[in-house]
Design an enzyme around this catalytic site. Structure first.
Site, short mmCIF file in Angstrom:
data_model
loop_
_atom_site.label_atom_id
_atom_site.label_comp_id
_atom_site.label_asym_id
_atom_site.label_seq_id
_atom_site.Cartn_x
_atom_site.Cartn_y
_atom_site.Cartn_z
N GLU A 150 0.98 -0.98 0.08
CA GLU A 150 -0.01 -0.08 0.15
C GLU A 150 0.80 1.37 0.06
O GLU A 150 0.92 2.28 1.02
CB GLU A 150 -0.79 0.05 1.11
CG GLU A 150 -2.11 -0.90 0.88
CD GLU A 150 -3.15 -0.92 2.09
OE1 GLU A 150 -3.11 -0.31 3.06
OE2 GLU A 150 -4.20 -1.50 1.78
N GLU A 308 -6.78 -7.84 -0.79
CA GLU A 308 -6.97 -8.12 0.68
C GLU A 308 -8.42 -7.52 0.47
O GLU A 308 -9.00 -6.72 -0.06
CB GLU A 308 -6.33 -7.04 1.47
CG GLU A 308 -4.96 -7.26 1.52
CD GLU A 308 -4.21 -6.14 2.48
OE1 GLU A 308 -4.93 -5.31 3.31
OE2 GLU A 308 -3.07 -6.15 2.53
N GLU A 356 -3.96 -4.13 14.99
CA GLU A 356 -4.92 -4.92 14.51
C GLU A 356 -5.54 -6.14 15.05
O GLU A 356 -5.87 -6.98 14.53
CB GLU A 356 -4.32 -5.13 13.00
CG GLU A 356 -4.41 -4.09 12.32
CD GLU A 356 -3.74 -4.09 10.86
OE1 GLU A 356 -3.18 -5.17 10.61
OE2 GLU A 356 -3.72 -3.14 9.99
C1 GLA Z 1 -4.31 -2.81 4.67
C2 GLA Z 1 -2.93 -3.26 4.86
C3 GLA Z 1 -2.94 -4.42 5.92
C4 GLA Z 1 -3.95 -4.25 6.87
C5 GLA Z 1 -5.41 -4.02 6.58
C6 GLA Z 1 -6.37 -3.76 7.65
O1 GLA Z 1 -5.10 -2.95 3.65
O2 GLA Z 1 -2.26 -3.58 3.58
O3 GLA Z 1 -1.65 -4.73 6.33
O4 GLA Z 1 -3.30 -3.23 7.74
O5 GLA Z 1 -5.06 -2.72 5.95
O6 GLA Z 1 -7.52 -3.40 7.00
#
Ligand code: GLA
Ligand code: ZN
Length: 672
Positions: A150, A308, A356
């Site tokens: 990301e 994801e 998380e």
């Molecule tokens: C992002 C990140 C993950 C995690 C998710 C949680 O997509 O890539 O590592 O933190 O968010 O929603």
């Protein structure tokens, strides 16, 4: 290169066994088998383990993770892990830490916060990627490379300032060209030396935050520079991976409609696109659908990966609702319907600590397989296994294009005037939603697209017009197609300088209108607009339009411009140009878009069922697949409009027979 070839949709997601003792891995794999999980994204946050000190690499754990995956017949999407820094790196080289918008140099903490111009970051990140590629290129579990995680955000440090100046020299060549592009004679800003140029932030051109700038030109260029600077980090890692591994496809996980990075500038450099879908709370289903189509459009319609999604709940929001029973399945089939060739989760096992620990996971803290979430994940795994390769590689045969342009997004939202309340995504989504709810497949494409294959081109709030787009859009209409644009389109050139012409600038001949002036009002001011029998509401911006060849289709109902056109249609060649001069409500947008689609016979068979989404994919062997998705919590009672077999149930339906979708139900119809 495309996405990896697999015999079925890769199913699984982010897995962090390095956080757990090995007996837990046994439980993981036992449960993965039960849920038909075959793909694990690993190593995303393992840098502090794989390189515990500057000269020390330790791949013992990663070796075991990959070997175990291979032994269990699972494939791995291997991350380079360069998105979260190890503490020693930040301590030893403070310049790897970002300097924020306020000019504060950060210290060690969090993730996704490295300076893209830091030589130390670049050196250590590429060294890590290189070692990983050298070690695992031939590993039997390796399916794809996942660089970083990301990418996003911006840095305003001195290294970035220097890199920005170089970037500007490449772009403009001379200071005269730059002064002209940024219109710097305004407020006495003429630069006489490149070193005088400072990154635009709270200490320089901005006030009240990132969207309020005194000079749009420099701020726009900083967005572009940041896009390129982070892309440079990606490319450096990709290059060293390629040196050891010429064949395995490489991606990085995008974030859909993510304003900070112009993904169209990145797209050519990815082997396949992938993204993380976390739709905002209470978003209509067309919101993630728009993002899916934007991601599919990055690689010219090639399938992408859903890298994801949460199986149940997020953790980062103030309030994190659960996905209701059936919603995960529906969201997954929606992604597949829009071009996803993988369905992956964040995360496989819930973290025990840190921010998380309450994020949804396939396996929760108690490690059970008799939870609702696990059951839904496992049931979906069974269905995806049964689907096999039926959807893989399938393309979307859309005849409607929607132009999506980061430059226009940025320029619109950093503009002073006419209204700060117009949000690019919201207007674009309104037009996309109208087309999708009417049953049209839509390609969401960059403004550099060759629009020859499209009957309808929707170009809402296309604030900036670049290159030969005008000619390409005129050609669409000349040969019989329809082009739509809206208020605040065709206003500025690539440097955000106003066109010295009537709005909508280069689009005016096609639209057959002249925008004489514009009124902006607070959101509570509603302007009634009459469209045929429909009286809808318009808000925010009201352009006052003088037809120059176009005919009025809808008119304003109030104020001194009552009776003047709010929506126009212009016959152009064999086709039409439609201009919508104000921010119509959803029924108003739907009225306009349905008119246009009807002209090209593009209304879908279920256009009158607002909760039923349709999407078509055509498999490489020519098989047509029609996805029907019922977003309502009640059954949808339809009539089959073709003879087909539902790949999920094996049931055949004949043309004209009743066809019922369960609440939140999906059918994948193979058309005979
Ligand atoms: C992002 C990140 C993950 C995690 C998710 C949680 O997509 O890539 O590592 O933190 O968010 O929603
Ligand atoms: Zn920096």
């Amino acid at each position: 290169m495309t996405a990896p070839r697999t015999p079925k949709i890769p199913y699984g997601g982010d897995h962090n066994p390095e956080q757990w003792p090995e007996p837990v891995w046994d439980d993981d794999h036992r449960l993965f088998t039960r849920a038909r999980i075959d793909t694990l994204t690993v190593g995303v946050f393992s840098w502090s383990l794989t390189q515990p000190a500057p000269g020390t690499y330790d791949f013992t754990i990663l070796d075991r993770i990959l070997d175990r995956a291979a032994a269990e017949n699972r494939q791995v999407c291997l991350a380079t892990g360069t998105a979260a820094l190890p503490p020693w790196l930040a301590k030893r080289h403070p310049d790897v830490n970002r300097t924020d918008f306020e000019g504060r140099r950060h210290r060690y903490g969090q993730r996704h916060n490295f300076c893209p111009s830091s030589p130390a970051y670049r050196e250590y990140a590429t060294a890590m990627a290189s070692r990983l590629a050298e070690r695992y290129a031939g590993h039997p579990a390796l399916l794809a490379w996942h660089i970083n995680n990301e990418y996003g955000g911006a840095c305003y440090c001195d290294l970035c300032a220097e890199a920005f100046r170089e970037w500007l020299q490449n772009r403009y060549g001379t200071l005269d060209a730059l002064n002209d592009a940024w219109w710097t004679t305004f407020w006495s800003h003429r630069y006489t030396d490149w070193v005088e140029i400072e990154p635009p932030n709270a200490l320089t051109e901005h006030w009240r935050g990132p969207d309020h700038t005194a000079f749009q030109g420099i701020t726009l260029d900083y967005f572009r520079f940041t896009t390129d600077a982070l892309l440079g980090c990606f490319l450096a890692e990709k290059e060293v991976i390629r040196a050891h591994d010429p064949d395995t496809p490489v991606t990085t996980n995008f974030m859909g409609m993510f304003r900070p990075l112009d993904y169209h500038r990145w797209a050519p450099h990815l082997d396949f696109a992938s993204w993380d879908s976390y739709p905002p709370l209470d978003a209509p289903p067309t919101w993630p659908a728009l993002a899916h189509d934007l991601m599919r459009g990055l690689k010219d319609g090639a399938p992408f990966w859903l890298m994801e999604q949460t199986p149940s709940t997020t953790a980062c929001r103030d309030v994190n609702p659960l996905r209701r029973p059936g919603e995960l399945r529906l969201a997954t089939f929606q992604a597949i319907a829009h071009g996803a060739d993988a369905a992956l989760y964040f995360q496989m096992r819930a973290s025990r600590g840190a921010c998380e620990k309450y994020h949804g996971a396939v396996i929760g803290h108690a490690g059970r397989d008799d939870t609702r979430v696990f059951r839904e994940v496992a049931e979906l795994g069974r269905e995806l296994e049964a689907l096999g390769d039926a959807t893989l590689g399938a393309r979307t045969p859309a005849r409607t294009a929607l132009l999506f342009d980061w430059d226009s997004w940025w320029a619109l939202e950093i503009s002073d005037g006419p209204s700060r309340l117009v949000k690019y995504q919201e207007v674009v989504h309104a037009y996309y939603r109208a087309a999708r709810e009417a049953g049209a497949d839509v390609d969401v494409v960059p403004v550099t697209v060759d629009p020859t294959g499209y009957d309808v081109v929707l170009a809402p709030v296309l604030h900036m017009i670049k290159g030969d787009l005008r000619e390409r859009l005129e050609a669409v209409a000349a040969r019989g197609g329809t082009v739509l644009t809206t208020f605040l389109s065709g206003r500025v050139d690539e440097h955000d300088r106003a066109f010295l012409a009537d709005a909508p600038g280069p689009l005016a001949p096609l639209m057959g209108v002249r925008v004489d002036e514009w009124d902006a009002r607070p959101p509570q001011v509603v302007q009634p607009v009459q469209l045929g029998e429909l009286t809808c509401e318009a808000r925010l911006v009201f352009e006052i339009v003088l037809p120059r060849g176009a005919e009025p289709v809808g008119t304003y109902g109030a104020d001194f411009y009552a009776g003047t056109p709010a929506v126009t249609r212009h016959a152009y060649g064999q086709g039409e140009g439609w201009y919508v001069a104000t921010d119509l409500d959803q029924p108003g947008v739907a009225w306009v878009v349905r008119r246009i689609l009807a002209r090209h016979d593009l209304l879908g068979p279920y256009a009158d069922h607002p909760a039923v989404e349709t999407a078509t994919r055509v498999a490489p062997d020519g098989t047509r697949l029609l996805f029907l998705l019922n977003h309502a919590p009640e059954p949808a009672r339809l009539t089959a409009h073709t003879t087909a077999t539902d790949l999920l149930t094996g049931k055949r339906v004949e043309d004209g027979e009743p066809l019922t979708l369960d609440p939140l139900g999906t059918a994948v119809l193979r058309i005979q």
